[in-house]
Design a protein around this motif. Sequence first.
Motif, mmCIF file in Angstrom:
data_model
loop_
_atom_site.group_PDB
_atom_site.id
_atom_site.type_symbol
_atom_site.label_atom_id
_atom_site.label_comp_id
_atom_site.label_asym_id
_atom_site.label_seq_id
_atom_site.Cartn_x
_atom_site.Cartn_y
_atom_site.Cartn_z
ATOM 1 N N THR A 25 8.170 -8.990 -4.104
ATOM 2 C CA THR A 25 9.544 -9.138 -3.596
ATOM 3 C C THR A 25 9.909 -10.614 -3.476
ATOM 4 O OG1 THR A 25 9.437 -7.049 -2.401
ATOM 5 C CG2 THR A 25 11.063 -8.639 -1.623
ATOM 6 N N GLN A 30 14.431 -3.645 -1.594
ATOM 7 C CA GLN A 30 13.364 -2.723 -1.200
ATOM 8 C C GLN A 30 13.867 -1.824 -0.064
ATOM 9 O OE1 GLN A 30 9.721 -4.839 -0.765
ATOM 10 N NE2 GLN A 30 8.547 -3.065 -0.088
ATOM 11 N N ASP A 64 13.965 -3.429 -6.817
ATOM 12 C CA ASP A 64 12.790 -3.557 -5.950
ATOM 13 C C ASP A 64 12.450 -2.181 -5.366
ATOM 14 O OD1 ASP A 64 10.730 -4.375 -4.335
ATOM 15 O OD2 ASP A 64 11.851 -5.988 -3.361
ATOM 16 N N GLU A 65 11.435 -1.559 -5.936
ATOM 17 C CA GLU A 65 10.948 -0.239 -5.506
ATOM 18 C C GLU A 65 12.063 0.813 -5.426
ATOM 19 O OE1 GLU A 65 7.886 0.111 -2.673
ATOM 20 O OE2 GLU A 65 7.265 -1.977 -2.834
HETATM 21 MG MG LIG Z 1 7.985 -5.892 -1.692
#
Ligand SMILES: [Mg+2]
Length: 258
Positions: A43, A85, A178-179
């Motif tokens: 991240t 995220q 991000d994810e």
């Molecule tokens: Mg992360």
Amino acid sequence: MALLETKDLSINFGGLWAVNGVDFEINSGEVVGLIGPNGSGKTTFLNLISGIYPATRGTAIFNGEDITKAKPFEIYNKGIARTYQSSRLCWDLSVADNVMIGLYKNQKSSLTQAVFRPGKVNRELADNLQEAMDMLCYFNPDLVDHRYDLTKNIPHIDRRRIEISRALVGQPKILLLDEPTAGLNDDETMSMMRDIGKIKEKIQDICIIIIEHDMKVMKEVPERIFVFNAGEKIAEGTYDDVVHDADVIRAYLGGAKA
Ligand SMILES: [Mg+2]
Ligand SMILES: Nc1ncnc2c1ncn2[C@@H]1O[C@H](COP(=O)(O)OP(=O)(O)OP(=O)(O)O)[C@@H](O)[C@H]1O
């Protein structure tokens, strides 16, 4: 020339090198994955290339331009958009308003025009709404019926779609995810993988950098994978290359670096 290239990109937080000496490149139209254990700097790497943190060392060149010291809004305006995220949607705004935030950089009307030429401003807002709805409809037509609902009342997977739509309406050259499947069940994860495929069908030369822990996603979605451990890039290659790499296996199972 790579669309985005980082050289020796690094950041130190009070003695901890969260990202350390990362050389990375992505070409137009490519989809690449970032994997690594928790806290390995994935991240933070996205935060560096989207201008959220200033690099302690190294450079990031996007489209031939040095963006190492650029601010987040400047980088967004140049063509790098992202999702987060943990969701960064405005819960108390409607679904439509959240997506329309992504069109703000294209807005031509001024505050003065809102007072003296409201018709022009309303037409621009109506066009923006249509554009936002077209994008949402592409991912899930049901969301169009919920366009005036508050975002906090929308299911988790659709919130992810709203975030992706908000990023895409700005027509980025690079999308950072991000994810995107965090918190989704297996069926929803499959849907999200199809959605990512649909992004590529819609905008063929877009680049996508995707962080993901789910190896099913990593096997299917990216063409190349970068592996981070303790802030460093320890491997790079196809899915098969990296899952058989000795340093990668050690990073995941524990133990010293080779
Ligand atoms: Mg992360
Ligand atoms: N703003 C910050 N200040 C201090 N340390 C930070 C900051 N942001 C991240 N870190 C530290 O940098 C390291 C890398 O964090 P990062 O969030 O990038 O990891 P990650 O690979 O994304 O992990 P995860 O898979 O859990 O999301 C961690 O040790 C984290 O605690």
